[in-house]
Design an enzyme around this catalytic site. Structure first.
Site, PDB file in Angstrom:
ATOM      1  N   SER A  36       9.760  25.554   7.174  1.00  0.00           N
ATOM      2  CA  SER A  36       9.317  26.972   8.257  1.00  0.00           C
ATOM      3  C   SER A  36       7.979  26.429   8.095  1.00  0.00           C
ATOM      4  O   SER A  36       7.087  26.792   8.311  1.00  0.00           O
ATOM      5  CB  SER A  36       9.735  28.003   7.972  1.00  0.00           C
ATOM      6  OG  SER A  36       9.459  28.540   6.123  1.00  0.00           O
ATOM      7  N   TYR A  38       5.778  23.864   6.896  1.00  0.00           N
ATOM      8  CA  TYR A  38       6.250  22.330   8.089  1.00  0.00           C
ATOM      9  C   TYR A  38       6.153  22.311   8.889  1.00  0.00           C
ATOM     10  O   TYR A  38       4.718  22.407   9.925  1.00  0.00           O
ATOM     11  CB  TYR A  38       7.370  21.543   7.648  1.00  0.00           C
ATOM     12  CG  TYR A  38       6.898  20.107   7.947  1.00  0.00           C
ATOM     13  CD1 TYR A  38       7.170  19.481   8.820  1.00  0.00           C
ATOM     14  CD2 TYR A  38       6.440  18.922   7.543  1.00  0.00           C
ATOM     15  CE1 TYR A  38       7.063  18.115   9.642  1.00  0.00           C
ATOM     16  CE2 TYR A  38       6.436  17.629   7.296  1.00  0.00           C
ATOM     17  CZ  TYR A  38       6.544  17.359   8.808  1.00  0.00           C
ATOM     18  OH  TYR A  38       6.064  16.698   9.886  1.00  0.00           O
ATOM     19  N   ASP A  39       6.712  23.292   9.772  1.00  0.00           N
ATOM     20  CA  ASP A  39       6.664  23.509  11.046  1.00  0.00           C
ATOM     21  C   ASP A  39       4.719  23.897  11.173  1.00  0.00           C
ATOM     22  O   ASP A  39       4.796  24.235  12.381  1.00  0.00           O
ATOM     23  CB  ASP A  39       8.194  23.979  11.799  1.00  0.00           C
ATOM     24  CG  ASP A  39       8.934  23.250  11.526  1.00  0.00           C
ATOM     25  OD1 ASP A  39      10.428  24.092  11.211  1.00  0.00           O
ATOM     26  OD2 ASP A  39       8.953  22.324  11.264  1.00  0.00           O
ATOM     27  N   SER A  84      18.110 -15.037   7.043  1.00  0.00           N
ATOM     28  CA  SER A  84      19.077 -14.420   6.779  1.00  0.00           C
ATOM     29  C   SER A  84      19.233 -14.466   5.387  1.00  0.00           C
ATOM     30  O   SER A  84      19.561 -15.977   5.158  1.00  0.00           O
ATOM     31  CB  SER A  84      19.985 -14.144   8.838  1.00  0.00           C
ATOM     32  OG  SER A  84      19.978 -15.759   8.487  1.00  0.00           O
ATOM     33  N   LEU A  85      20.136 -13.308   5.394  1.00  0.00           N
ATOM     34  CA  LEU A  85      20.970 -14.220   3.648  1.00  0.00           C
ATOM     35  C   LEU A  85      22.230 -14.966   4.216  1.00  0.00           C
ATOM     36  O   LEU A  85      22.953 -14.374   4.275  1.00  0.00           O
ATOM     37  CB  LEU A  85      21.422 -12.787   2.767  1.00  0.00           C
ATOM     38  CG  LEU A  85      20.083 -12.003   2.497  1.00  0.00           C
ATOM     39  CD1 LEU A  85      20.576  -9.957   1.751  1.00  0.00           C
ATOM     40  CD2 LEU A  85      19.339 -12.782   1.711  1.00  0.00           C
ATOM     41  N   LYS A 115      23.354  -3.416   0.032  1.00  0.00           N
ATOM     42  CA  LYS A 115      22.385  -4.045   1.411  1.00  0.00           C
ATOM     43  C   LYS A 115      23.201  -2.924   2.350  1.00  0.00           C
ATOM     44  O   LYS A 115      23.835  -3.171   3.393  1.00  0.00           O
ATOM     45  CB  LYS A 115      23.580  -5.010   1.211  1.00  0.00           C
ATOM     46  CG  LYS A 115      23.388  -6.746   3.032  1.00  0.00           C
ATOM     47  CD  LYS A 115      23.811  -7.132   2.424  1.00  0.00           C
ATOM     48  CE  LYS A 115      23.479  -8.134   3.922  1.00  0.00           C
ATOM     49  NZ  LYS A 115      23.903  -7.467   5.260  1.00  0.00           N
ATOM     50  N   ARG A 136      14.313  -8.772  14.201  1.00  0.00           N
ATOM     51  CA  ARG A 136      13.841  -9.869  13.497  1.00  0.00           C
ATOM     52  C   ARG A 136      13.868 -11.072  14.500  1.00  0.00           C
ATOM     53  O   ARG A 136      13.746 -11.602  14.089  1.00  0.00           O
ATOM     54  CB  ARG A 136      15.162  -9.947  12.478  1.00  0.00           C
ATOM     55  CG  ARG A 136      15.641 -11.291  11.959  1.00  0.00           C
ATOM     56  CD  ARG A 136      16.601 -11.720  11.394  1.00  0.00           C
ATOM     57  NE  ARG A 136      17.536 -10.776  10.553  1.00  0.00           N
ATOM     58  CZ  ARG A 136      17.508 -11.158   9.132  1.00  0.00           C
ATOM     59  NH1 ARG A 136      17.357 -11.426   8.452  1.00  0.00           N
ATOM     60  NH2 ARG A 136      18.199  -9.895   8.921  1.00  0.00           N
ATOM     61  N   GLU A 170      14.859  -2.921   6.627  1.00  0.00           N
ATOM     62  CA  GLU A 170      16.224  -2.276   7.471  1.00  0.00           C
ATOM     63  C   GLU A 170      15.495  -1.087   7.770  1.00  0.00           C
ATOM     64  O   GLU A 170      15.555   0.457   7.091  1.00  0.00           O
ATOM     65  CB  GLU A 170      17.074  -2.181   6.303  1.00  0.00           C
ATOM     66  CG  GLU A 170      18.481  -2.540   6.991  1.00  0.00           C
ATOM     67  CD  GLU A 170      19.309  -3.889   7.607  1.00  0.00           C
ATOM     68  OE1 GLU A 170      17.955  -5.196   7.570  1.00  0.00           O
ATOM     69  OE2 GLU A 170      19.527  -4.316   8.009  1.00  0.00           O
ATOM     70  N   LYS A 311      29.649  -9.122  -0.210  1.00  0.00           N
ATOM     71  CA  LYS A 311      30.144  -8.592   0.852  1.00  0.00           C
ATOM     72  C   LYS A 311      31.516  -7.883   0.074  1.00  0.00           C
ATOM     73  O   LYS A 311      32.085  -8.513   0.335  1.00  0.00           O
ATOM     74  CB  LYS A 311      30.200  -9.657   2.104  1.00  0.00           C
ATOM     75  CG  LYS A 311      28.358 -10.170   2.975  1.00  0.00           C
ATOM     76  CD  LYS A 311      28.002  -9.248   3.155  1.00  0.00           C
ATOM     77  CE  LYS A 311      28.289  -8.728   4.640  1.00  0.00           C
ATOM     78  NZ  LYS A 311      27.865  -8.593   5.589  1.00  0.00           N
TER      79      LYS A 311
HETATM   80  N1  LIG Z   1      20.067  -5.391   4.407  1.00  0.00           N
HETATM   81  C1  LIG Z   1      19.476  -4.794   3.620  1.00  0.00           C
HETATM   82  O1  LIG Z   1      19.454  -3.923   2.634  1.00  0.00           O
HETATM   83  C2  LIG Z   1      18.816  -6.794   2.715  1.00  0.00           C
HETATM   84  C3  LIG Z   1      17.890  -7.314   3.564  1.00  0.00           C
HETATM   85  C4  LIG Z   1      17.527  -8.422   3.431  1.00  0.00           C
HETATM   86  C5  LIG Z   1      17.398  -9.788   3.712  1.00  0.00           C
HETATM   87  O2  LIG Z   1      18.290  -9.893   5.207  1.00  0.00           O
HETATM   88  C6  LIG Z   1      16.813 -10.626   3.347  1.00  0.00           C
HETATM   89  C7  LIG Z   1      16.417 -11.889   3.818  1.00  0.00           C
HETATM   90  C8  LIG Z   1      15.699 -12.423   3.567  1.00  0.00           C
HETATM   91  F1  LIG Z   1      15.905 -14.190   4.376  1.00  0.00           F
HETATM   92  C9  LIG Z   1      14.758 -12.951   2.447  1.00  0.00           C
HETATM   93  C10 LIG Z   1      15.307 -11.593   1.673  1.00  0.00           C
HETATM   94  C11 LIG Z   1      15.618 -10.558   2.562  1.00  0.00           C
HETATM   95  O3  LIG Z   1      16.199  -9.493   1.290  1.00  0.00           O
HETATM   96  C12 LIG Z   1      17.231  -8.246   1.921  1.00  0.00           C
HETATM   97  N2  LIG Z   1      17.381  -6.762   0.974  1.00  0.00           N
HETATM   98  C13 LIG Z   1      17.314  -5.797   1.292  1.00  0.00           C
HETATM   99  N3  LIG Z   1      17.811  -4.859   0.728  1.00  0.00           N
END
Ligand SMILES: NC(=O)c1cc2c(=O)c3cc(F)ccc3oc2nc1N
Length: 328
Positions: A36, A38-39, A84-85, A115, A136, A170, A311
């Site tokens: 309240s 903040y608003d 990408s990882l 992640k 990206r 992210e 993963k």
């Molecule tokens: N989704 C994620 O929570 C997440 C994603 C990446 C990446 O995609 C990523 C890609 C790179 F080339 C290098 C570091 C990275 O670090 C990252 N760290 C994270 N915590």
């Protein structure tokens, strides 16, 4: 006639208050005042700016949601590629990753991060002010989604230091917001989103920022674009603490691990706890902490060799007979 100087003073004060309250609520998840209050302060600033448009500043908390609907998104060429990882799926893979790292870089320590299952974004700031945000894309060229990212309250419009920096992280939709959004869409006979990642991506691809603003998106920032060493930082863990100090939202569950056994223990500790999180994660990111060790390891064409993503096994979706009968 209110005194012009007093008005400017009050507007500056309200900026400061609302930025402090906003940072505490959206970045630290630790509200300083009731909603309240903040608003009420936001209402006061909106009224002041409506009566005195000359007092509206670009980084005013009221300027997060732009007016115009974009005709499309322009392209952004990333200063350094957003790679990408690589992925690992079991303990053997994880130990193999560690062996390869130590073969090329010697003894290292790691940082583990949840992640976040959202979409990767790049945020660029000039002299501490948010200038441009991008997806990206294909890693080299992304889409300029600045107007949509400005609506995310966890993204600071102004940093605590006047630094020129690119932060990467992210963007995601919290689980609760995802459920509510799909309920609404079902009621309106619209297609529902399959998962929070698609919902976040769909929200940030909206050309009308007013729609993105209603999707309650958030972010976790996880790195600095380009050379972290340029900011006098020697390690990834220091870079994350620096992002915190600048005003970015980073994930509090990160953990420095002395060796791969600690990494494996950390991963196992999250195997079952992840359903308690308010956001979806699809794994654990393992990163070599030292920037000079990262430099020894370098990159493949697609991914850093100093990081990988474990993963979690995909959760099989079990539909009981009862559910099937209900949907018939
Ligand atoms: N989704 C994620 O929570 C997440 C994603 C990446 C990446 O995609 C990523 C890609 C790179 F080339 C290098 C570091 C990275 O670090 C990252 N760290 C994270 N915590």
């Amino acid at each position: 006639m209110e005194d012009q100087l007093q008005l400017e003073q009050r507007v500056k004060e309200l900026h400061k208050l609302l930025n402090e309250y906003g940072h505490a609520y959206y970045v630290l998840d630790k509200p300083l005042v009731p909603d309240s209050e903040y608003d009420a302060r936001m209402r006061e600033l909106i009224d002041l700016e409506e009566r005195h448009p000359d007092l509206i500043m670009p980084d005013s908390p009221t300027q997060r949601v732009g007016g115009e609907v974009l005709p499309g998104f322009t392209k952004v060429v990333h200063d350094t590629p957003m790679l990408s990882l690589s992925n690992v799926f079991n303990e053997e893979d994880i130990r193999e990753f560690d062996r390869r790292v130590r073969a090329d870089a010697g003894d290292v320590t790691y940082v583990c991060e949840l992640k976040i299952d959202g979409l990767a974004i790049s945020l660029k700031y000039e002299n501490g002010r948010f200038k441009q945000g991008a997806t990206r894309g294909d890693g080299t060229v992304g889409e300029d989604i600045t107007t949509n990212l400005r609506t995310i309250r966890a993204i600071p419009l102004k940093l605590s230091e006047d630094v020129t920096i690119e932060a990467r992280g992210e963007a995601y939709m919290p689980k609760k917001s995802f459920m509510k959004l799909n309920e609404h869409r079902e009621e309106e006979g619209l297609d529902v989103f399959a998962n929070p990642r698609n919902a976040a991506a769909g929200s940030l691809r909206q050309l009308d920022p007013k729609i993105a603003a209603k999707r309650n998106l958030s972010v976790f920032m996880y790195g600095i674009g380009g050379e972290g060493a340029a900011y006098g930082l020697d390690a990834h863990s220091e870079a994350l603490d620096y992002l915190d100090r600048l005003g970015f939202r980073t994930n509090p569950e990160r953990r420095r691990c002395q060796d791969i056994d600690e990494v494996i223990a950390y991963i196992e500790s999250w195997q079952d706890r992840r359903q308690d999180l308010s956001y979806e994660i699809d794994g654990i990111v393992i990163k070599v902490d030292s920037f000079s060790r990262q430099e020894d390891l370098g990159f493949t064409a697609k991914s850093p060799r100093w990081a990988t993503a474990y993963k979690f096994p995909a959760e099989e979706v079990v539909t009981t007979l009862l559910d099937i009968e209900l949907t018939v």
